[in-house]
Design an enzyme around this catalytic site. Structure first.
Site, PDB file in Angstrom:
ATOM      1  N   ASP A 123       0.818  -1.227   0.000  1.00 42.01           N
ATOM      2  CA  ASP A 123       0.000   0.000   0.000  1.00 42.01           C
ATOM      3  C   ASP A 123       0.845   1.267   0.000  1.00 42.01           C
ATOM      4  O   ASP A 123       0.402   2.302  -0.472  1.00 42.01           O
ATOM      5  CB  ASP A 123      -0.840   0.083   1.288  1.00 42.01           C
ATOM      6  CG  ASP A 123      -2.059  -0.809   1.246  1.00 42.01           C
ATOM      7  OD1 ASP A 123      -2.332  -1.400   0.176  1.00 42.01           O
ATOM      8  OD2 ASP A 123      -2.738  -0.916   2.280  1.00 42.01           O
ATOM      9  N   HIS A 124       2.010   1.193   0.624  1.00 42.58           N
ATOM     10  CA  HIS A 124       2.688   2.443   0.948  1.00 42.58           C
ATOM     11  C   HIS A 124       3.604   2.961  -0.145  1.00 42.58           C
ATOM     12  O   HIS A 124       3.657   4.154  -0.374  1.00 42.58           O
ATOM     13  CB  HIS A 124       3.466   2.298   2.259  1.00 42.58           C
ATOM     14  CG  HIS A 124       2.561   1.896   3.376  1.00 42.58           C
ATOM     15  ND1 HIS A 124       2.829   0.876   4.242  1.00 42.58           N
ATOM     16  CD2 HIS A 124       1.343   2.352   3.725  1.00 42.58           C
ATOM     17  CE1 HIS A 124       1.830   0.737   5.078  1.00 42.58           C
ATOM     18  NE2 HIS A 124       0.913   1.613   4.781  1.00 42.58           N
TER      19      HIS A 124
END
Lengths: 406, 406
Positions: B174-175
């Site tokens: 996600d990051h």
């Protein structure tokens, strides 16, 4: 179909790899991978094709350099610098990951290059930034991951953390480098003026720290891994390996209820009763040691009797989530990835065989994506020099002087 | 004075939780006007997930939500109401980018599919980012970042060899892997649009971003060599020593990575040239790698009696790649980051002062950084509806009364 074929990127080989250039190259940009005469250090990185150490066979080199052209050029020599500056006139983007100050010491820093080509976008990747107290620290993927706070998160309690696979500090820096380069290029094309894009690996990795820095800022907690912060959220052993479960997420019940209902469907109403109790349906109890112990004793043996794919599919059917902990073989054989023809094979003449590559991450409707084999050592040197207008004798002189190889 | 790169670009942002908001924050930091559409009826999960300012829960107090939502404008709409969809459609006429990460069919149901949006804004750039892509047998599967990590091999390959697979302890994909690739793709699409007038559809499969970033080479290794690589703690495939070592105190570790014999000699010097280190079996990398268990034990014996920070200073001064394992507290106080201006505090109307960061893409013309704190739900309704979309005060009042802005 569109393409980035009108963009030229000059990228210097580095021990960190070369993923940023690959992102441009696979969308059709003319990416020239510049190696020093001693070769790209990535060429000697293990593992190799068929396990045979060979300058053309490092899988890392092959993966990071798809779809590029290769030039072997000694930029520490004045004749090499002249070639490079001629190239800069024709280029849009330069990407380098040398030590801070190295390019300046050769007279090839951003300030010099922009005199030759004001539109040039200059991307510098360094472990800790071009300036700052750590600027000259010797660094590695491990030490940057450590100093960014990210590594600390990969462990629980007082246990030693474990480094993420695959040199992620470098990879993250490349991703930001590629995005920053594309953004600055977009700007340069409109304004006629390029700029310096600076990527510090440490800063790139801090952005992977999720909410951890805010945990300290707001709650004064030094958090670690999220594994087993609640019962039902962890990596669990199954019949043929491991699964990663997220049956619990705070006070939400939408992931938890299907879990104990599944136990019922598998003929275990006794377990469904335990885990369907009001206690277990809330976060507060699930976060206790007692709840985790009950989960270990009762739920883990339940999970352990099934294969990871079976668990994956059955939980998805019920709209909860428990994923297989796939090994590289599982990933290669993954049904979904293969349905989507994600893996690509390229034939390498020099190696006499095919290499399998991961495919595209993003599908762009109007920009064509494709893979071509990474350049062999010096493969395009002569071609590129000729494009720059060097005559045959000049090319030969450069070759004889060891300024270029090809 | 130079303008921000994305000055004038309007993003209609339906994304929530992880990878989407981080992508749009990248755009917002570069000057895009990001209209963050949310509803009071169902605040996204990160808004109700800790850490919270003063540990007091509240939808405007989460430090999980805030650092990925700086620089955005909050518009609240209850999309179940047709009047709300009408607002979106007016917004679309002046939008350049639409992004969502809803489950399949949600945007279609609202009449906001790519085809629908294209009719309203022919050159729209429309982004979907399903966990595993929009085609294939698993296209509907639910996922979270940490589960994508499991799916793509990141979990299996990360951890200590004598323990279960562990992964990064975060929702890693996600990051950086997803937002990094997506920001690049969006910039390529914007450039294509400027060149040709065409918008386009972008699909990003989160799982594919994970394989490309983390497990690409192990998968290639399996495909061509039949080898299944395993997790190896903090060790390196080829180098030794390369590990974390206990230091004085609790959770105090130092990372040391030795890349060649010269660095080994430097390490020996800092260790005070102990007799054991002169054993010929440690003289070469090959020998050190072959005797790694013993080597690590000896080094740890030495580091255990040392303060980790002091040790780092001594080691880097001698050219050894070393770094302490920072907790996220340490990161917020890290010399290098602080001196480089990486951190900033912004005053949020409800949460008060909170921690935000500079983008790792440092641009020389216009800084790319957090300037306004995370938006509250509907915080900028007036600005968006009145100033941008030109609704009259009466119309806005009517929307309020009808619950369109809930």
């Amino acid at each position: 179909m569109g393409s980035l074929s009108d963009i030229r990127v000059l990228e210097f080989a580095s021990p960190y790899g070369a993923y940023a250039g690959k992102m441009f190259a696979d969308l059709g940009a003319d990416v020239i991978h510049i190696e020093p005469p001693e070769g790209d250090p990535t060429r000697s990185v293990w593992p190799f094709y068929k396990d045979k150490p060979d300058r053309e066979g490092s899988l890392k080199y092959l993966y990071h350099n798809t779809s590029k052209r290769g030039l072997v050029l000694d930029i520490t020599r004045p004749e090499g610098q002249e070639v490079f500056l001629r190239l800069v006139k024709t280029a849009d983007i330069v990407i380098e990951a040398f030590n801070p100050g190295f390019m300046e010491s050769l007279g090839l820093g951003y300030e010099s290059l922009k005199k030759v080509n004001p539109r040039i976008v200059y991307v510098s990747i360094t472990p800790f930034g071009r300036e700052g107290p750590y600027a000259d620290f010797p660094a590695s993927n491990l030490t940057v991951s450590a100093l960014s706070g990210w590594l600390y998160l990969a462990g629980t309690g007082n246990n030693k953390p474990a480094l993420a696979y695959g040199e992620q500090a470098f990879m993250m820096a490349f991703l930001y480098a590629a995005s920053g380069a594309m953004a600055a290029f977009y700007d340069a094309e409109a304004t006629g003026e390029g700029q310096l894009v600076e990527i510090s690996m440490q800063e790139a990795v801090v952005t992977a720290c999720e909410n951890a820095c805010q945990y300290w800022d707001l709650e004064k907690i030094e958090r670690r891994a999220t594994e087993e912060i609640e019962a039902g959220r962890n990596v669990y052993e199954c019949k043929d390996g491991f699964v990663s479960a997220m049956f619990s997420m705070g006070d939400n019940r939408y992931l938890w209820d299907p879990f104990w209902q599944w136990m019922n469907d598998e003929g275990r109403p006794d377990l469904a009763e335990i885990f369907g109790s009001d206690d277990f349906r809330g976060r507060a109890y699930r976060a206790t040691d007692e709840a985790k112990k009950v989960f270990r004793e009762k739920a883990e043996p339940f999970i352990k009797q099934f294969d990871k794919i079976y668990i994956y599919i059955e939980t998805q059917k019920r709209r909860t989530v428990c994923y297989p902990v796939n090994d590289p073989k599982d990933v290669y054989e993954n049904e979904q990835l293969n349905y989507r023809n994600y893996f690509k094979k390229l034939y390498h003449e020099r190696l006499g065989g095919e290499v399998v590559y991961p495919g595209e991450v993003h599908y762009l409707e109007k920009i064509e994506w494709g893979l071509k084999p990474a350049p062999t050592f010096g493969q395009h040197t002569v071609e590129i020099l000729k494009e720059l207008g060097y005559a045959d004798e000049q090319v030969n002189t450069l070759k004889e002087g060891g300024v270029v190889i090809g | 004075m130079a303008k921000p790169i994305l000055d004038g670009i309007v993003v209609c942002d339906f994304s929530w939780v992880g990878a989407g908001p981080i992508t749009t924050q990248n755009l917002a930091m570069m000057g895009a006007t990001v209209i963050h559409i949310e509803t009071h009826k169902r605040p996204e999960i990160l808004r109700v997930t800790p850490p919270f300012k003063d540990r007091k829960p509240g939808v405007e107090r989460s430090g999980y939500f805030s650092p990925r939502n700086a620089n955005k404008l909050g518009l609240s709409l209850d999309l179940a109401k047709p009047e709300a969809i009408a607002v979106v459609k007016r917004l679309l006429t002046m939008s350049d980018i639409v992004i969502n990460n809803f489950s399949f069919g949600v945007m279609d149901k609202w009449g906001l599919s790519y085809e629908d949006c294209k009719k309203i804004k022919p050159d729209i750039i429309y982004i979907e980012m399903p966990p595993q892509g929009r085609t294939g047998p698993h296209k509907d599967f639910m996922a979270f970042g940490s589960l994508i990590n499991a799916l793509v091999g990141a979990t299996f390959l990360t951890g200590h060899p004598d323990q279960k697979p562990a992964g990064t302890g975060t929702n890693y994909t996600d990051h950086v892997p997803v937002p990094g690739h997506l920001t690049f793709a969006i910039m390529a699409a914007l450039r294509h649009r400027r060149k040709t007038g065409e918008g386009q559809f972008i699909e990003l499969a989160q799982s594919q971003a994970g394989v490309n970033m983390v497990s690409a080479i192990p998968v290639m290794d399996y495909a061509v060599n039949g080898r299944i690589q395993q997790r190896m703690g903090n060790r390196h495939l080829e180098l030794a020593p390369h590990n974390l070592y206990n230091c004085k105190g609790e959770r105090n570790w130092i990372a040391i990575a030795v890349y060649n014999d010269q660095e080994w000699e430097s390490l020996k010097k800092v260790m005070g040239s102990p007799e054991w280190a002169d054993d010929p079996k440690f003289a070469t990398n090959e020998g050190r790698k072959a005797n790694e268990d013993e080597l690590d034990a000896k080094i740890e014996e030495w580091t255990s009696a040392k303060w980790h920070r002091q040790l780092m200073d001594e080691l880097v001064r001698e050219g050894v790649r070393a770094g302490v394992v920072h907790s996220c507290r340490d990161v917020t106080e890290d010399y290098n980051l602080v001196e480089r201006g990486f951190w900033t505090y912004l005053m949020h109307p409800e949460a008060g002062l909170a921690l935000y960061n500079h983008s790792p893409m440092r641009m020389s013309k216009v800084p790319v950084l957090s300037t306004t704190p995370a938006n509250m739900i509907g915080q900028h309704n007036q600005q968006v509806l009145h100033d941008l979309l030109k609704y009259t005060d009466e119309e806005i009042k009517e929307m309020e009364e009808k619950g369109v802005l809930n």
